[in-house]
Enzyme design. Structure first.
Site, PDB file in Angstrom:
ATOM      1  N   HIS A  37       1.308  -0.799   0.490  1.00  0.00           N
ATOM      2  CA  HIS A  37      -0.378  -0.247  -0.225  1.00  0.00           C
ATOM      3  C   HIS A  37       0.688   1.061   0.247  1.00  0.00           C
ATOM      4  O   HIS A  37       0.537   1.918  -0.721  1.00  0.00           O
ATOM      5  CB  HIS A  37      -1.587  -0.039   1.251  1.00  0.00           C
ATOM      6  CG  HIS A  37      -1.888  -0.971   1.016  1.00  0.00           C
ATOM      7  ND1 HIS A  37      -3.192  -0.969   2.147  1.00  0.00           N
ATOM      8  CD2 HIS A  37      -2.898  -1.454   0.033  1.00  0.00           C
ATOM      9  CE1 HIS A  37      -3.606  -2.220   1.543  1.00  0.00           C
ATOM     10  NE2 HIS A  37      -3.762  -2.236   0.858  1.00  0.00           N
ATOM     11  N   HIS A  52       1.118  -2.456   9.368  1.00  0.00           N
ATOM     12  CA  HIS A  52       3.107  -2.781   8.945  1.00  0.00           C
ATOM     13  C   HIS A  52       3.754  -2.028  10.151  1.00  0.00           C
ATOM     14  O   HIS A  52       3.677  -1.045  10.539  1.00  0.00           O
ATOM     15  CB  HIS A  52       2.740  -2.213   7.972  1.00  0.00           C
ATOM     16  CG  HIS A  52       1.912  -2.682   6.830  1.00  0.00           C
ATOM     17  ND1 HIS A  52       2.832  -4.333   6.315  1.00  0.00           N
ATOM     18  CD2 HIS A  52       1.592  -2.568   5.968  1.00  0.00           C
ATOM     19  CE1 HIS A  52       2.534  -4.183   5.146  1.00  0.00           C
ATOM     20  NE2 HIS A  52       1.203  -3.095   4.665  1.00  0.00           N
TER      21      HIS A  52
END
Length: 255
Positions: free
Chosen positions: A152, A214
């Site tokens: 992303h 993340h």
């Protein structure tokens, strides 16, 4: 506010503030958001749930949304300004290049994650040595943990930088509108506004990725890939004769 006034305002913002500093802004969002996530100062929200509607219906298909608006915009705007079909066709190959960048980068990320990871039983987190790759591990409902570069962070940063480069041609649109006719110009302006809305959405979701998902190294490397892909194409290769070339407005500025 009229459509023309909105287009002129957005065009001026891009020229003066957005395009010159966007790569820096994305870098700061990644670093600042990662620090906030690590400090656990940000409360959970709707956007911290991976199943939120914007993530499921937009971010998961971010390249498709970007390409769906960029392809007609790049062709019509470049043809409108240059009145050269071959030039417009050459310019839309920038989207082909972008697709190749997206495809090979995400495949590379999967290879890195598979090569660096191990399969774990999701309940007690014991290592399952019988599953030696990511695909068979997940197929059997287990958890694969490897170095997961943020796809992303990569794709959203690349999308917003690419959109920003391509919509710079609107600065030339104002000069040509009286000569070329307003019907096509209206279509181009509508696509321009839609791309700006998509740009805003991608930046917002990039920010949400930075503060909720993340680890810091995964996001930094993902963002670095996105910025590098943008600079390698628009900042270097597209300036060469054997390339898709730059949009007319950018070509004149010699980025």
């Amino acid at each position: 506010m009229s459509v023309d006034a909105l287009v002129q305002l957005l065009s001026a913002l891009h020229r003066a503030w957005i395009r010159p500093y966007l790569a820096l802004l994305l870098t700061l969002i990644t670093l600042g958001g990662s620090l906030l996530k690590a400090s656990q100062l940000v409360a959970e929200s709707y956007f911290s749930n991976r199943r939120n509607a914007l993530n499921v219906y937009f971010v998961k298909f971010s390249w498709g949304w970007t390409l769906g608006l960029l392809l007609p915009f790049v062709f019509t705007s470049n043809y409108f300004v240059q009145r050269d079909v071959l030039f417009a066709i050459r310019r839309i190959t920038s989207c082909v290049v972008g697709t190749a960048v997206w495809f090979f980068s995400t495949r590379f990320f999967h290879v890195i994650e598979s090569f660096t990871g191990e399969c774990y039983e999701s309940q007690n987190m014991t290592v399952l040595h019988e599953f030696e790759n990511l695909y068979t591990c997940r197929k059997h409902g287990h958890l694969w943990l490897g170095f997961d570069i943020s796809g992303h962070s990569f794709l959203l940063s690349y999308c917003v930088l690419m959109i920003t480069e391509e919509i710079a041609v609107v600065n030339e649109l104002h000069k040509m509108e009286q000569k070329r006719g307003k019907a096509t110009a209206t279509i181009i302006k509508s696509l321009f506004i839609a791309l700006n809305a998509l740009l805003l959405l991608w930046v917002w979701m990039f920010f949400c990725t930075a503060i909720y998902f993340h680890d810091m190294p995964h996001k930094i490397i993902g963002t670095a890939f996105g910025i590098s892909a943008w600079y390698g194409t628009y900042g270097f290769w597209f300036k060469k004769s054997f390339s898709p070339g730059l949009p007319p407005e950018i070509g004149k500025q010699k980025m």
